[in-house]
Design an enzyme around this catalytic site. Sequence first.
Site, PDB file in Angstrom:
ATOM      1  CG  HIS A 139      -8.370  21.172 -58.525  1.00  0.00           C
ATOM      2  ND1 HIS A 139      -7.788  22.345 -58.901  1.00  0.00           N
ATOM      3  CD2 HIS A 139      -7.751  20.200 -59.241  1.00  0.00           C
ATOM      4  CE1 HIS A 139      -6.868  22.113 -59.828  1.00  0.00           C
ATOM      5  NE2 HIS A 139      -6.827  20.817 -60.058  1.00  0.00           N
ATOM      6  CD  GLU A 174      -8.745  24.507 -54.148  1.00  0.00           C
ATOM      7  OE1 GLU A 174      -8.784  23.351 -54.624  1.00  0.00           O
ATOM      8  OE2 GLU A 174      -7.769  25.259 -54.288  1.00  0.00           O
ATOM      9  N   GLY A 231      14.193  -1.725 -43.299  1.00  0.00           N
ATOM     10  CA  GLY A 231      13.766  -2.513 -42.138  1.00  0.00           C
ATOM     11  C   GLY A 231      15.006  -3.132 -41.526  1.00  0.00           C
ATOM     12  CB  SER A 247      14.948 -10.112 -44.893  1.00  0.00           C
ATOM     13  OG  SER A 247      14.151 -10.276 -46.051  1.00  0.00           O
ATOM     14  CD1 TRP A 289       7.478 -12.646 -40.996  1.00  0.00           C
ATOM     15  CD2 TRP A 289       7.991 -11.070 -42.494  1.00  0.00           C
ATOM     16  NE1 TRP A 289       6.671 -12.824 -42.110  1.00  0.00           N
ATOM     17  CE2 TRP A 289       6.981 -11.864 -43.042  1.00  0.00           C
ATOM     18  CE3 TRP A 289       8.489 -10.000 -43.231  1.00  0.00           C
ATOM     19  CZ2 TRP A 289       6.445 -11.629 -44.315  1.00  0.00           C
ATOM     20  CZ3 TRP A 289       7.970  -9.780 -44.487  1.00  0.00           C
ATOM     21  CH2 TRP A 289       6.939 -10.594 -45.021  1.00  0.00           C
ATOM     22  CB  THR A 314      15.652  -6.161 -54.425  1.00  0.00           C
ATOM     23  OG1 THR A 314      16.666  -5.606 -53.589  1.00  0.00           O
ATOM     24  CG2 THR A 314      14.376  -6.339 -53.624  1.00  0.00           C
ATOM     25  N   GLY A 330      17.643  -3.077 -53.004  1.00  0.00           N
ATOM     26  CA  GLY A 330      18.430  -3.414 -51.826  1.00  0.00           C
ATOM     27  C   GLY A 330      19.520  -2.409 -51.535  1.00  0.00           C
ATOM     28  CB  ALA A 331      22.748  -2.855 -49.757  1.00  0.00           C
ATOM     29  CB  ALA A 382      19.744   1.954 -50.291  1.00  0.00           C
TER      30      ALA A 382
END
Lengths: 317, 317
Positions: free
Chosen positions: A44, A46, A149, A163, A165, A191, A248-249, A252
């Site tokens: 840990h 601490e 992006g 895509s 870039w 994807t 991908g879309a 998401a």
Amino acid sequence: MAAAIALSGRGRGLSTPNPNVGCLIVRHDRIVGRGWTQKGGRPHAEAQALAQAMEQAHGATAYVTLEPCFHLSPRGPRCADLLARAGVARVVIALRDPDPRTDGQGAAWLRERGVTVEMGLMAEQAARAMAGFVLRQTRGRPHVTLKLGLSLDGRIALADGSSRWITGPDARAHAHVERARHDAIVVGGGTLRADAPGLDVRLAGLEDRSPRRVLLSRSDAPVGWERIGAPEEIAALNRVDHLLVEGGAETAAAFLRAGLVDRLLLYRAPILIGAGLAGIGDIGLADLAHAHGRWRLTDERRLGVDRLEVYEAVSSA
Amino acid sequence: MAAAIALSGRGRGLSTPNPNVGCLIVRHDRIVGRGWTQKGGRPHAEAQALAQAMEQAHGATAYVTLEPCFHLSPRGPRCADLLARAGVARVVIALRDPDPRTDGQGAAWLRERGVTVEMGLMAEQAARAMAGFVLRQTRGRPHVTLKLGLSLDGRIALADGSSRWITGPDARAHAHVERARHDAIVVGGGTLRADAPGLDVRLAGLEDRSPRRVLLSRSDAPVGWERIGAPEEIAALNRVDHLLVEGGAETAAAFLRAGLVDRLLLYRAPILIGAGLAGIGDIGLADLAHAHGRWRLTDERRLGVDRLEVYEAVSSA
């Protein structure tokens, strides 16, 4: 405390099943010990800071981002006990431990042993730094970041899917650091088939920080991947406190529809694409009024010619 | 000069066929005259500022955003002559007049009469404030701004077309001020049919600043509208130096395809829409590499919870 929170970031994406805690020990205005939860959760923060400070911990002040643990574990000592035994005079705690096995008892134990305890300093920032741990405790699921992006007009690719870039090298490097701060990355079947993404961390010195790979799909996952059939199944992912959704879309949209996105990472390039692929599919929004008040800008910066914006879900606080 | 450029903004959208010039006359560190080109182009900024300064113009310094005119006009006096006759000692000019009828002759005339002339101070900012006039002179067309009101994911409306409201009252008020700074607004036939937009300036005190309305369409325009059949026809619009393109996606794409967008006004609301209408249609982009290096961020600000970003075309400088 800000320095302790910064230290806690070093353990993020590594420390599960334990929270990524940071600890700083200060004596006579000098830092005598620094620690953060190590890989796999031990030692840990601490314990590490006390080992550095040695006898200088006596009479010192410890700054800890989370209440020192009180419950007994076969994996290591109780931090509250460690701090008291080392003779620390004062412990400043950001966040009370939501884990019911500690939940105030660590602070009480220290006070009983004559240690001055203050709790609540920068609690919000500490909770943000340990967002995954806090959500695990309070809602039984990891913290989810959705990364996009985008072009200025909100496209993530040309119509043909290309895509590379959209964003430049600085933004991509930043996205790789973000990968390293997560325990696992999710992509959808589309994807996976289209991009066959490695999802590794391609930054010198951080290659071993590549997160686990999770596929959101009804079909089987390839070797080296875990699979979930629906966003809700992230709760069952073992040792995942921080999850990154990369596309991908439809993936998401599935997480957004399920109300399972806590943070948006928007990398925006100063380009226009026009007809192309959108970053987010149908989220079932029927009325614009319902879209408002849900996201709050919490960070923004330039990355080369690109810009990063970070939004956090208002309701997930 | 910054104050003179700010003054020049007051004539924008009103001063055609003359450039929106600003003029400040300073004597002994005190402003004794301020002027900007008035509605319809007369009086000129210098004439107005000199009328205010009266005999205090003698020995004073005049700051003018554009070289004072030298050519004779039936509509008014030559400003270079006016300044010399008033006994102004020094004239500081931002931008040399690209109009071939003056083009350095105004400055030369002043110098011949013993007036100290400096040229080039804040020329870039002055050119931006008079962008429409400069483009008229150099390329024979108005300056074009494309306005978009977007969600974070680049949507301008839900799939059913509803777009009230994406942005909040502060952003909408700002957009109305922008309307007042333009001579004309263009929309496409789809937007006209779907939204029947008034395109007026709905701000107290600026109601009379509503720009002319232009329809991009092959069919006839309604009463009160002018019509263009293609973006290139904006060159023929009489007395239009600053043009605002307000929608929809196909009209935006047509102007972008034609290379006729000089400035982007992006009003962005902190909302996600998902499946919905995109702001920009097909701009014929075949390779992402061609999309880069075209837009430069020149301004940004918060407007309530929304954000405004202004980008300028890199090549139109």
